[in-house]
Design an enzyme around this catalytic site. Structure first.
Site, PDB file in Angstrom:
ATOM      1  N   GLY A  62      44.767  36.635  40.576  1.00  8.56           N
ATOM      2  CA  GLY A  62      44.415  37.509  41.683  1.00  8.56           C
ATOM      3  C   GLY A  62      43.965  38.849  41.120  1.00  8.56           C
ATOM      4  O   GLY A  62      44.330  39.210  40.005  1.00  8.56           O
ATOM      5  N   GLY A 109      46.645  33.070  39.723  1.00 11.44           N
ATOM      6  CA  GLY A 109      45.899  32.703  40.926  1.00 11.44           C
ATOM      7  C   GLY A 109      44.829  31.646  40.689  1.00 11.44           C
ATOM      8  O   GLY A 109      44.503  30.879  41.594  1.00 11.44           O
ATOM      9  N   GLU A 132      52.731  36.165  34.771  1.00  6.82           N
ATOM     10  CA  GLU A 132      53.066  37.283  35.668  1.00  6.82           C
ATOM     11  C   GLU A 132      54.298  38.097  35.279  1.00  6.82           C
ATOM     12  O   GLU A 132      54.444  39.238  35.722  1.00  6.82           O
ATOM     13  CB  GLU A 132      53.230  36.769  37.102  1.00  6.82           C
ATOM     14  CG  GLU A 132      51.955  36.236  37.746  1.00  6.82           C
ATOM     15  CD  GLU A 132      51.678  34.756  37.476  1.00  6.82           C
ATOM     16  OE1 GLU A 132      52.355  34.153  36.608  1.00  6.82           O
ATOM     17  OE2 GLU A 132      50.784  34.204  38.136  1.00  6.82           O
ATOM     18  N   ASP A 140      53.558  32.828  40.932  1.00  5.03           N
ATOM     19  CA  ASP A 140      53.444  32.532  42.366  1.00  5.03           C
ATOM     20  C   ASP A 140      52.409  31.421  42.605  1.00  5.03           C
ATOM     21  O   ASP A 140      52.366  30.477  41.824  1.00  5.03           O
ATOM     22  CB  ASP A 140      53.148  33.819  43.147  1.00  5.03           C
ATOM     23  CG  ASP A 140      51.810  34.435  42.769  1.00  5.03           C
ATOM     24  OD1 ASP A 140      51.283  34.141  41.673  1.00  5.03           O
ATOM     25  OD2 ASP A 140      51.272  35.213  43.579  1.00  5.03           O
TER      26      ASP A 140
HETATM   27  C1  QUE Z   1      49.511  38.946  33.620  1.00  2.00           C
HETATM   28  C2  QUE Z   1      48.929  38.580  34.806  1.00  2.00           C
HETATM   29  C3  QUE Z   1      47.579  38.872  35.075  1.00  2.00           C
HETATM   30  C4  QUE Z   1      46.843  39.554  34.100  1.00  2.00           C
HETATM   31  C5  QUE Z   1      47.449  39.911  32.893  1.00  2.00           C
HETATM   32  C6  QUE Z   1      48.767  39.596  32.676  1.00  2.00           C
HETATM   33  C7  QUE Z   1      46.926  38.519  36.308  1.00  2.00           C
HETATM   34  C8  QUE Z   1      45.562  38.910  36.481  1.00  2.00           C
HETATM   35  C9  QUE Z   1      44.898  39.598  35.470  1.00  2.00           C
HETATM   36  C10 QUE Z   1      43.552  40.088  35.580  1.00  2.00           C
HETATM   37  C11 QUE Z   1      42.673  40.032  34.509  1.00  2.00           C
HETATM   38  C12 QUE Z   1      41.396  40.555  34.589  1.00  2.00           C
HETATM   39  C13 QUE Z   1      40.981  41.174  35.749  1.00  2.00           C
HETATM   40  C14 QUE Z   1      41.866  41.273  36.826  1.00  2.00           C
HETATM   41  C15 QUE Z   1      43.127  40.742  36.725  1.00  2.00           C
HETATM   42  O1  QUE Z   1      45.535  39.880  34.301  1.00  2.00           O
HETATM   43  O2  QUE Z   1      47.540  37.882  37.193  1.00  2.00           O
HETATM   44  O3  QUE Z   1      41.442  41.905  37.950  1.00  2.00           O
HETATM   45  O4  QUE Z   1      39.733  41.739  35.854  1.00  2.00           O
HETATM   46  O5  QUE Z   1      44.954  38.607  37.626  1.00  2.00           O
HETATM   47  O6  QUE Z   1      49.379  39.942  31.501  1.00  2.00           O
HETATM   48  O7  QUE Z   1      49.642  37.942  35.739  1.00  2.00           O
END
Ligand code: QUE
Length: 331
Positions: A62, A109, A132, A140
């Site tokens: 997400g 996600g 997460e 989740d």
């Molecule tokens: C743990 C996570 C997420 C993460 C890094 C973590 C995660 C997630 C993102 C992410 C990566 C690039 C993006 C962004 C989100 O990184 O759930 O918007 O551009 O979405 O260590 O759970």
């Protein structure tokens, strides 16, 4: 367009189109995704669905950065998870063949958009994880459902450590349904779109350094509550690596994740998502969530200061209270 929908032959093709953000899912994409699935489920000209990511990756999760930056006064912290988890359940109930191309990063996600479909194509670059606990959140999108159904406490291991699985490990655990070498993916896509068939290729066996060769250690260690798990890891050869990994994660995330996966075992997907939605609305307003996302995705200093700071300080009664309060209705 951050998400693209095409109809090719009788196949509905969805492309997550934010390659510069690892195709992270935002509210608008989730809403359009849901609307289109609804339309396609009722359209007799659509025989099947294919989901892929633009560029090298499938989906990182997400768009938690946006959710964090929106602050506590916006309704995004509620609306995003409501929409995302409903979409996960809609995919679970989608009545036609649904296939995802797991190229590159498949995390959080991204797993929720694909694991409830019929087919998941694993390739040489696939990196699967539920990471997460690194950002003050918990696995989740039905993690309490699919992680709790892995044998040998592997789901607890994956959820706590955020361990990244490679192609042969994903196939070994049957999280993926087909393996396809990277240079054959375009052919596989063309064949699925035009005929609905899926080529299968042989996957190489587990690498000798795979953690899955130590399944009995995982089974023994990742049992009971977070305090016991940490003690167990200390007492085994997992100590040299996984103890350190877990020490870096958010203590409250580790504790809620352990309990969540235990509780998920006896629940169906709908009940799991309801439990997770309720938990999400406790976790996203805690400082650990902002701290974690800032450390990993905004400032990127990777030195989050958690509160409570250590696992020893976790009060399991407080953890349990996060599951008791039910003021949020998902369905
Ligand atoms: C743990 C996570 C997420 C993460 C890094 C973590 C995660 C997630 C993102 C992410 C990566 C690039 C993006 C962004 C989100 O990184 O759930 O918007 O551009 O979405 O260590 O759970």
């Amino acid at each position: 367009m951050e998400i693209k929908f095409d109809t090719i032959s009788s196949t509905g093709v969805i492309t997550l189109n934010r390659p510069d953000a690892l195709n992270a899912l935002n509210l608008e994409m989730a809403e359009q995704f849901s609307e289109k699935l609804n339309e396609w489920s009722n359209n007799n000209n659509i025989k099947r669905v294919l989901l892929k990511g633009e560029g090298k990756h499938f989906c990182a999760g997400g768009d938690v950065k946006k959710i964090h930056l929106s602050g506590n006064n916006s309704d995004l912290k509620k609306k995003f998870f409501l929409t995302e988890y409903r979409l996960n359940f809609q995919i679970y109930n989608f009545p036609k063949p649904y296939l995802s191309i797991w190229r590159g990063v498949v995390m959080g996600g991204g797993v929720g958009l694909s694991i409830y479909g019929n087919f998941r194509i694993v390739t040489d670059t696939t990196k699967f994880a539920m990471p997460e606990t690194a950002i003050g959140f918990f696995p989740d999108v039905g993690g309490s459902y699919f992680l709790s159904r892995l044998n040998n406490n592997l789901g607890v291991f994956l959820g706590l450590t955020g361990h990244i699985l490679n192609a042969s490990e994903i196939m070994f655990l049957k999280l993926g349904t087909h393996y396809c070498p990277e240079n054959e993916i375009e052919n596989l896509i063309d064949e699925y779109i035009s005929k609905g068939t899926i080529k299968n290729f042989k996957i190489s066996s587990l690498n000798e350094n795979s953690i899955l060769n130590h399944i009995e250690l995982i089974e023994q260690s990742f049992d009971s509550n977070i305090h016991n798990i940490v003690q167990n890891i200390k007492n085994t050869s997992l100590n040299n690596k996984y103890y350190e990994i877990i020490q870096k994660k958010c203590p409250m995330s580790l504790a809620t994740t352990t309990e969540l996966i235990k509780k998920g075992k006896n629940k169906n997907l709908k009940e799991c998502l309801e439990m997770e939605f309720n938990l999400s609305q406790q976790m996203v307003y805690r400082n650990d969530f902002s701290t974690g996302i800032d450390a990993v995705l905004v400032s990127k200093h990777h030195q989050p200061k958690w509160n409570p700071q250590s696992i020893q300080e976790i009060n399991l009664k407080e953890v349990e209270s996060f599951f008791k309060e039910k003021k949020n209705q998902l369905f």
